[in-house]
Design an enzyme around this catalytic site. Structure first.
Site, PDB file in Angstrom:
ATOM      1  N   TYR A  64      45.413  79.146  31.139  1.00  0.00           N
ATOM      2  CA  TYR A  64      46.701  78.870  30.484  1.00  0.00           C
ATOM      3  C   TYR A  64      46.676  77.501  29.806  1.00  0.00           C
ATOM      4  O   TYR A  64      47.015  77.372  28.619  1.00  0.00           O
ATOM      5  CB  TYR A  64      47.817  78.933  31.523  1.00  0.00           C
ATOM      6  CG  TYR A  64      49.177  78.538  30.999  1.00  0.00           C
ATOM      7  CD1 TYR A  64      49.995  79.462  30.357  1.00  0.00           C
ATOM      8  CD2 TYR A  64      49.652  77.232  31.147  1.00  0.00           C
ATOM      9  CE1 TYR A  64      51.246  79.099  29.870  1.00  0.00           C
ATOM     10  CE2 TYR A  64      50.898  76.864  30.669  1.00  0.00           C
ATOM     11  CZ  TYR A  64      51.690  77.799  30.028  1.00  0.00           C
ATOM     12  OH  TYR A  64      52.914  77.437  29.550  1.00  0.00           O
ATOM     13  N   SER A  69      52.478  72.913  26.460  1.00  0.00           N
ATOM     14  CA  SER A  69      52.767  72.691  27.886  1.00  0.00           C
ATOM     15  C   SER A  69      52.184  71.355  28.297  1.00  0.00           C
ATOM     16  O   SER A  69      51.115  70.951  27.811  1.00  0.00           O
ATOM     17  CB  SER A  69      52.144  73.796  28.736  1.00  0.00           C
ATOM     18  OG  SER A  69      52.220  73.470  30.119  1.00  0.00           O
TER      19      SER A  69
END
Length: 252
Positions: free
Chosen positions: A157, A142
């Site tokens: 995350y 990401s």
């Protein structure tokens, strides 16, 4: 025929990757956790572009199931493609949950760790004996790991995706004697079921999100899926150990 295992292929980036790989003549093992209908649609779309695919259930929460998944995979490889190995592993499956500092429970932390880092790590380890020499691994990370995309609530995350980015580099080094290339793609905000399908539930946020992208829109699954297909293909033969941002210039 080359074969790819794509985790989390019931929707979004995983589905796109499966279809893009199939368009290049690669057979697909599409995994899913709970979205059986979704993975059946993925398999149908793969068939629609002239490809072959099978669906296998896989949960990243609990490594004890990985040996059973490997056995099912080996059976599927033998039955469908008359192979005892596969060529490409796409570690895509995962979840996105907002976890603000001061409000993050240990249970949520552990669950995210299993889905985003521990699960992919041990799944890869379990499947390495079945992954053919000269094959590839692509991890989906990401751009939340980049400093220019830091946002409140995503510390856990992003940290775990950062761990996958580092793992990518180490896998590339350790597996290079087998000719296995390992890379990662780091999407930005993309129109998927991410974060409890937030884009579908709140479409009004999309125009505001799009303002942060140099190319004027948020990502679509095919924007990422095509890059994954390129990395595993001949065009990507001299790329390894990289975590490539694929975000349309988010916060550029």
């Amino acid at each position: 025929m080359n074969i790819a295992v794509v985790t989390g292929a019931s929707s979004g980036i995983g589905r796109s990757a499966a279809i893009q790989l199939a368009k290049r003549g690669i057979g697909v093992v599409a995994t899913y956790n709970s979205n059986r209908k979704g993975v059946e649609e993925t398999v149908s779309e793969v068939h629609g572009v002239g490809g072959t695919a099978v669906a296998l259930r896989l949960s990243l929460s609990g490594t004890a199931d990985f040996s059973g998944f490997r056995a099912e995979l080996e059976e599927a490889l033998a039955t469908t493609w008359h192979r005892d190995s596969f060529d490409h592993l796409v570690n895509n499956a995962g979840v996105g949950i907002v976890t603000p500092l001061g409000q993050t429970t240990e249970k949520v932390f552990d669950s995210l760790t299993e889905d985003l880092f521990k699960g992919p790590f041990f799944l890869t380890q379990e499947l390495l004996p079945v992954l053919a020499d000269g094959g590839t691994i692509v991890n989906v990370t990401s751009n939340a790991t980049r400093g220019h995309v830091t946002g409140p609530g995503w510390s856990v995350y992003a940290s775990l995706k950062g761990a996958m980015s580092v793992l990518t580099r180490y896998l590339a080094k350790e597996l290079s004697p087998r000719g296995i290339r390992v890379n990662a793609v780091a999407p930005g905000a993309t129109h998927t079921r991410f974060a409890d399908n937030v884009v579908e539930r709140h479409p009004e946020i999309v125009p505001e999100l799009a303002k942060a992208f140099a190319l004027g829109r948020i990502g679509e699954p095919d924007d990422i899926g095509m890059v994954i297909a390129t990395l595993v293909s001949e065009e990507g033969r001299w790329i390894t150990g990289q975590d490539i941002e694929v975000s349309g210039g988010q916060n550029l």
